[in-house]
Design a protein around this motif. Structure first.
Motif, PDB file in Angstrom:
ATOM      1  N   GLY A  74       0.812  -1.208   0.000  1.00 20.59           N
ATOM      2  CA  GLY A  74       0.000   0.000   0.000  1.00 20.59           C
ATOM      3  C   GLY A  74       0.845   1.257   0.000  1.00 20.59           C
ATOM      4  N   VAL A  75       2.083   1.112   0.488  1.00 18.76           N
ATOM      5  CA  VAL A  75       2.966   2.269   0.604  1.00 18.76           C
ATOM      6  C   VAL A  75       3.278   2.869  -0.764  1.00 18.76           C
ATOM      7  CG1 VAL A  75       5.310   2.924   1.213  1.00 18.76           C
ATOM      8  CG2 VAL A  75       3.937   1.645   2.817  1.00 18.76           C
ATOM      9  N   ARG A  76       3.306   2.020  -1.790  1.00 14.64           N
ATOM     10  CA  ARG A  76       3.597   2.523  -3.127  1.00 14.64           C
ATOM     11  C   ARG A  76       2.516   3.526  -3.564  1.00 14.64           C
ATOM     12  NH1 ARG A  76       4.770  -2.676  -6.354  1.00 14.64           N
ATOM     13  NH2 ARG A  76       5.796  -3.397  -4.481  1.00 14.64           N
ATOM     14  N   VAL A  77       1.275   3.198  -3.259  1.00 19.38           N
ATOM     15  CA  VAL A  77       0.165   4.096  -3.573  1.00 19.38           C
ATOM     16  C   VAL A  77       0.322   5.385  -2.776  1.00 19.38           C
ATOM     17  CG1 VAL A  77      -2.338   4.333  -3.561  1.00 19.38           C
ATOM     18  CG2 VAL A  77      -1.284   2.090  -3.974  1.00 19.38           C
ATOM     19  N   LEU A  78       0.663   5.227  -1.485  1.00 17.59           N
ATOM     20  CA  LEU A  78       0.832   6.387  -0.612  1.00 17.59           C
ATOM     21  C   LEU A  78       1.888   7.339  -1.155  1.00 17.59           C
ATOM     22  CD1 LEU A  78       0.793   5.227   3.102  1.00 17.59           C
ATOM     23  CD2 LEU A  78      -0.756   6.774   1.926  1.00 17.59           C
ATOM     24  N   ARG A  79       2.964   6.766  -1.708  1.00 13.64           N
ATOM     25  CA  ARG A  79       4.056   7.595  -2.199  1.00 13.64           C
ATOM     26  C   ARG A  79       3.549   8.500  -3.319  1.00 13.64           C
ATOM     27  NH1 ARG A  79       7.891   3.833  -3.664  1.00 13.64           N
ATOM     28  NH2 ARG A  79       8.208   3.529  -1.456  1.00 13.64           N
ATOM     29  N   ALA A  80       2.707   7.933  -4.179  1.00 12.91           N
ATOM     30  CA  ALA A  80       2.139   8.721  -5.270  1.00 12.91           C
ATOM     31  C   ALA A  80       1.275   9.850  -4.720  1.00 12.91           C
ATOM     32  CB  ALA A  80       1.329   7.819  -6.193  1.00 12.91           C
ATOM     33  N   VAL A  81       0.527   9.552  -3.656  1.00  8.71           N
ATOM     34  CA  VAL A  81      -0.344  10.560  -3.066  1.00  8.71           C
ATOM     35  C   VAL A  81       0.477  11.721  -2.504  1.00  8.71           C
ATOM     36  CG1 VAL A  81      -2.004  10.988  -1.217  1.00  8.71           C
ATOM     37  CG2 VAL A  81      -2.157   8.882  -2.563  1.00  8.71           C
ATOM     38  N   VAL A  82       1.616  11.366  -1.875  1.00  9.83           N
ATOM     39  CA  VAL A  82       2.464  12.399  -1.271  1.00  9.83           C
ATOM     40  C   VAL A  82       2.986  13.358  -2.340  1.00  9.83           C
ATOM     41  CG1 VAL A  82       4.656  12.781  -0.090  1.00  9.83           C
ATOM     42  CG2 VAL A  82       3.121  11.005   0.698  1.00  9.83           C
ATOM     43  N   LEU A  83       3.193  12.843  -3.542  1.00 13.03           N
ATOM     44  CA  LEU A  83       3.728  13.675  -4.614  1.00 13.03           C
ATOM     45  C   LEU A  83       2.670  14.592  -5.223  1.00 13.03           C
ATOM     46  CD1 LEU A  83       6.072  11.196  -6.467  1.00 13.03           C
ATOM     47  CD2 LEU A  83       6.659  13.010  -4.878  1.00 13.03           C
ATOM     48  N   LEU A  84       1.401  14.357  -4.854  1.00  8.47           N
ATOM     49  CA  LEU A  84       0.302  15.096  -5.475  1.00  8.47           C
ATOM     50  C   LEU A  84       0.503  16.613  -5.456  1.00  8.47           C
ATOM     51  CD1 LEU A  84      -2.203  14.122  -6.920  1.00  8.47           C
ATOM     52  CD2 LEU A  84      -3.492  14.427  -4.807  1.00  8.47           C
ATOM     53  N   PRO A  85       0.806  17.219  -4.283  1.00  6.56           N
ATOM     54  CA  PRO A  85       0.945  18.684  -4.267  1.00  6.56           C
ATOM     55  C   PRO A  85       2.052  19.187  -5.192  1.00  6.56           C
ATOM     56  CG  PRO A  85       0.815  17.825  -2.047  1.00  6.56           C
ATOM     57  CD  PRO A  85       0.965  16.641  -2.950  1.00  6.56           C
ATOM     58  N   LEU A  86       2.999  18.295  -5.510  1.00 10.52           N
ATOM     59  CA  LEU A  86       4.108  18.683  -6.373  1.00 10.52           C
ATOM     60  C   LEU A  86       3.641  18.879  -7.813  1.00 10.52           C
ATOM     61  CD1 LEU A  86       7.155  18.879  -5.594  1.00 10.52           C
ATOM     62  CD2 LEU A  86       7.434  16.614  -6.546  1.00 10.52           C
ATOM     63  N   VAL A  87       2.685  18.074  -8.241  1.00  6.90           N
ATOM     64  CA  VAL A  87       2.248  18.124  -9.630  1.00  6.90           C
ATOM     65  C   VAL A  87       0.926  18.861  -9.806  1.00  6.90           C
ATOM     66  CG1 VAL A  87       3.502  16.082 -10.373  1.00  6.90           C
ATOM     67  CG2 VAL A  87       1.246  15.826  -9.365  1.00  6.90           C
ATOM     68  N   LEU A  88       0.213  19.049  -8.703  1.00  8.51           N
ATOM     69  CA  LEU A  88      -1.078  19.729  -8.758  1.00  8.51           C
ATOM     70  C   LEU A  88      -0.861  21.238  -8.950  1.00  8.51           C
ATOM     71  CD1 LEU A  88      -3.767  18.222  -8.208  1.00  8.51           C
ATOM     72  CD2 LEU A  88      -3.685  19.160  -5.899  1.00  8.51           C
ATOM     73  N   PRO A  89      -1.679  21.909  -9.793  1.00 10.84           N
ATOM     74  CA  PRO A  89      -1.582  23.375  -9.817  1.00 10.84           C
ATOM     75  C   PRO A  89      -1.904  23.900  -8.414  1.00 10.84           C
ATOM     76  CG  PRO A  89      -2.947  22.562 -11.600  1.00 10.84           C
ATOM     77  CD  PRO A  89      -2.656  21.386 -10.716  1.00 10.84           C
ATOM     78  N   PRO A  90      -1.091  24.835  -7.897  1.00 10.91           N
ATOM     79  CA  PRO A  90      -1.302  25.315  -6.528  1.00 10.91           C
ATOM     80  C   PRO A  90      -2.723  25.850  -6.294  1.00 10.91           C
ATOM     81  CG  PRO A  90       0.823  26.029  -7.322  1.00 10.91           C
ATOM     82  CD  PRO A  90       0.149  25.374  -8.481  1.00 10.91           C
ATOM     83  N   VAL A  91      -3.319  26.447  -7.332  1.00 12.89           N
ATOM     84  CA  VAL A  91      -4.683  26.958  -7.155  1.00 12.89           C
ATOM     85  C   VAL A  91      -5.643  25.830  -6.803  1.00 12.89           C
ATOM     86  CG1 VAL A  91      -6.578  28.143  -8.294  1.00 12.89           C
ATOM     87  CG2 VAL A  91      -4.239  28.776  -8.817  1.00 12.89           C
ATOM     88  N   VAL A  92      -5.456  24.688  -7.453  1.00  9.15           N
ATOM     89  CA  VAL A  92      -6.302  23.534  -7.168  1.00  9.15           C
ATOM     90  C   VAL A  92      -6.088  23.083  -5.731  1.00  9.15           C
ATOM     91  CG1 VAL A  92      -6.829  21.163  -7.828  1.00  9.15           C
ATOM     92  CG2 VAL A  92      -6.244  22.851  -9.585  1.00  9.15           C
ATOM     93  N   GLY A  93      -4.805  23.082  -5.303  1.00  7.10           N
ATOM     94  CA  GLY A  93      -4.505  22.732  -3.922  1.00  7.10           C
ATOM     95  C   GLY A  93      -5.211  23.668  -2.959  1.00  7.10           C
ATOM     96  N   GLY A  94      -5.167  24.955  -3.273  1.00  7.02           N
ATOM     97  CA  GLY A  94      -5.830  25.942  -2.422  1.00  7.02           C
ATOM     98  C   GLY A  94      -7.331  25.695  -2.336  1.00  7.02           C
TER      99      GLY A  94
END
Lengths: 254, 363
Positions: A74-94
């Motif tokens: 499951g950790v492999r999936v988690l790793r991808a999730v952690v990277l999300l803010p890196l690839v997400l447009p910051p406005v979407v994060g906001g």
């Protein structure tokens, strides 16, 4: 013939800065930089970026260790999730933060009703937004270092009778310090430059949530000279970060 | 404390199955080529993996009884010395050695004191204030030995402790290990994993030979190494061993003298063994005296000839002095040319430079 594209790439990085330097009104610079709006923005930026970096370290180090050391799938999936803010447009994060912690978000509603805490459009919101976007930088650089080093030192420490917490404190963390330094510097720089998530989740209130990048954006409409002066300030801070901390990722050393 | 282990483990296409005891104060060598399951075996003892089926007990304590790891690695009282010293790079030498006492709750002062004691035990007291980066490979391994011993383990695991050292450093560290492992009155059980029969010979009382995860041979080190009962053991560990008493430049045996190069920890007058590989034994027809450089020549009778990979291994049955039961490797062409067959009298020659003299111990 690599030097033609290489030269173009370098020009792409350097020329805009040169353009900015050329456009700067040096005579009015001290006055523009010491205006109360500028000083407020600078102070707010430094305070929030430092706080975000602290949170990134406190939360990101354990996360990186768990990600690097866990053997479960499951950790492999988690790793991808952690990277999300890196690839997400910051406005979407906001926006996402707003719909979690805003008055209509489920956690925000809970906080409001039970404790009377409202997070959006406060300095706390700025820190949360910055931590959200900056933490992946720290986690990724730490996780790489942890994987590279392997767990051999930790195994030796445990055969020497050290409990897991002692191993973490006396072996894992000290060995991580160089990577932690460069990761923290990258996070700090990212937090300092944060714009999209901050303006969406925290708004742009002078002295409360209007950090330097927001102030630059704000002034770009009203007083271009002032915006350019502030931009120059951000460049100086960025150069200082690279010069003082010299993160290994920046120097290209492994 | 006595170590008792029964291990069965399968990982993909690899399987390990071994059962053994190590009495207190003795050393068991696990000998095998790379990939034979030696490190997996140590991992099971140290508590890093749980075998599919098995038991590990140390004295009265049951450490592992499948399916559960009953005692975590840090509570086992197990010391591990690996191929690389793995000193913590951020701690000074003395703090590295003090790590185990400190982890077990000793005060900073008391643990440093213990560390200095163990450093002097391994002749490394003067290195105390250095950082690991300032040590040579041999010095680092010395410190690693002190660090493992400072935990006062009931079970010491050595994982190819000499493999990463250069040729100059290895003999001194081997001698040091001999001294600390065989120190009088210690109740520690030691398991040494190695691919080098010389390490087993120098350090271990008993040896267990592992091939593809199976025990193919076990017994007293000297018996197993000098008279391997399986071709596999002969291939990885077939050495000529001759027992005697060390002298200045060689070994005095019941039937003569062998010139050789003594290891640094050999003392004249002490029991010792001469070790040389079958490949370094030259065979001459009887009566023909070699006038060349080999210092050691002895008459013998061919006992058996068996194919051994690309060479033929000759074993002697009888002879003058120390020639009984020696092995020599020859090419098939040489065997044909000399018309060798069981019963043929021959003369063996071994260069003194190919003979190593090691201290002997045990029965």
């Amino acid at each position: 013939m690599l030097w033609i594209p290489a030269g173009l790439a370098l020009a792409l990085v350097v020329l805009p800065v040169v353009g900015l330097l050329a456009r700067t009104d040096y005579a009015r610079l001290p006055e523009l930089l010491t205006s109360s709006a500028s000083l407020n923005a600078l102070q707010l930026s430094l305070v929030t970026a430092v706080l975000s970096t602290v949170f990134c370290v406190l939360l990101g180090v354990p996360l990186a260790v768990v990600l690097a050391r866990s053997r479960s799938r499951g950790v492999r999936v988690l790793r991808a999730v952690v990277l999300l803010p890196l690839v997400l447009p910051p406005v979407v994060g906001g926006l996402a933060l707003l719909f979690l912690l805003g008055r209509n978000g489920f956690l925000g509603y809970l906080l409001d009703v039970t404790a009377g805490i409202r997070i959006p459009f406060t300095t706390a919101a700025v820190v949360i937004a910055q931590t959200f976007v900056a933490m992946p930088f720290l986690v990724v650089s730490l996780e790489g270092a942890l994987r590279g080093a392997g767990d051999r030192y930790e195994l030796v420490a445990s055969t020497l009778g050290a409990r897991p917490w002692t191993v973490f404190r006396r072996v894992t963390v000290p060995l991580l310090l160089p990577a932690l330094g460069s990761g923290a510097v990258l996070s700090f720089a990212r937090a300092l430059g944060e714009f999209g998530a901050t303006i969406t989740f925290a708004g742009s209130l002078e002295g409360v949530t209007r950090t330097l990048p927001l102030e630059v954006y704000n002034q770009a409409e009203a007083d271009v000279d002032s915006a350019v002066a502030l931009a120059l300030l951000l460049i100086v801070v960025a150069v200082l970060v690279i010069a003082v901390a010299r993160p290994r990722a920046v120097e290209g050393r492994p | 404390m006595t170590l008792h282990a029964e291990l069965e483990l399968t990982r993909g296409s690899f399987s390990l199955s071994a059962e053994f005891d190590v009495p207190p104060g003795t050393v068991l060598a696990v000998l095998g080529p790379n990939g034979s399951g030696k490190s997996t075996l140590l991992g099971c003892l140290a508590g890093l993996f749980v075998p599919d089926d098995g038991v590990v007990t140390l004295g009265e304590r049951t450490l592992t009884r499948t399916p559960r790891l009953l005692v975590q690695p840090h509570d086992r009282g197990v010391g591990l010395l690996a191929q690389d010293a793995l000193l913590f790079p951020h701690l000074s030498v003395v703090d590295n050695v003090a790590f185990a006492p400190r982890s077990r709750g000793a005060s900073r002062v008391a643990s440093r004191e213990a560390a200095r004691h163990w450093l002097s035990e391994v002749d490394a007291a003067e290195l105390a204030d250095r950082k690991p980066a300032q040590l040579s490979g041999g010095q680092a391994q010395r410190v690693a030995i002190a660090r493992a011993l400072a935990g006062e383990p009931d079970l010491l695991l050595l994982d190819e402790p000499l493999a990463a050292l250069d040729v100059d450093a290895a003999p001194a560290i081997r001698g040091l290990l001999r001294r600390v492992l065989r120190a009088a009155g210690n109740q520690r059980a030691t398991v040494l994993v190695t691919h080098d029969p010389l390490d087993a010979l120098a350090l271990a009382d008993h040896v267990l030979v592992l091939s593809r995860g199976r025990v193919v041979e076990r017994g007293l080190t000297r018996d197993v190494l000098s008279a391997p009962r399986t071709p596999f053991t002969a291939r990885i560990a077939g050495l000529n061993l001759v027992v005697g008493v060390a002298e200045e430049q060689g070994l005095r045996t019941a039937g003569g003298f062998i010139s050789g190069i003594p290891a640094p920890d050999v003392a004249a007058g002490e029991p010792a063994v001469a070790v040389f590989s079958p490949g370094s034994v030259a065979v001459y027809p009887e009566g023909e005296h070699s006038a060349g450089s080999p210092r050691n020549t002895v008459a013998a009778v061919v006992g058996a000839l068996e194919p051994h990979g690309a060479v033929v291994r000759l074993r002697t049955v009888d002879g003058d002095g120390w020639a009984e039961g020696l092995a020599a490797d020859l090419t098939p062409a040489a065997v044909a040319e000399l018309a060798l067959e069981p019963g043929t009298p021959v003369r063996l020659a071994v260069k003194a430079a190919a003979v190593a003299i090691h201290p002997a111990f045990g029965p």
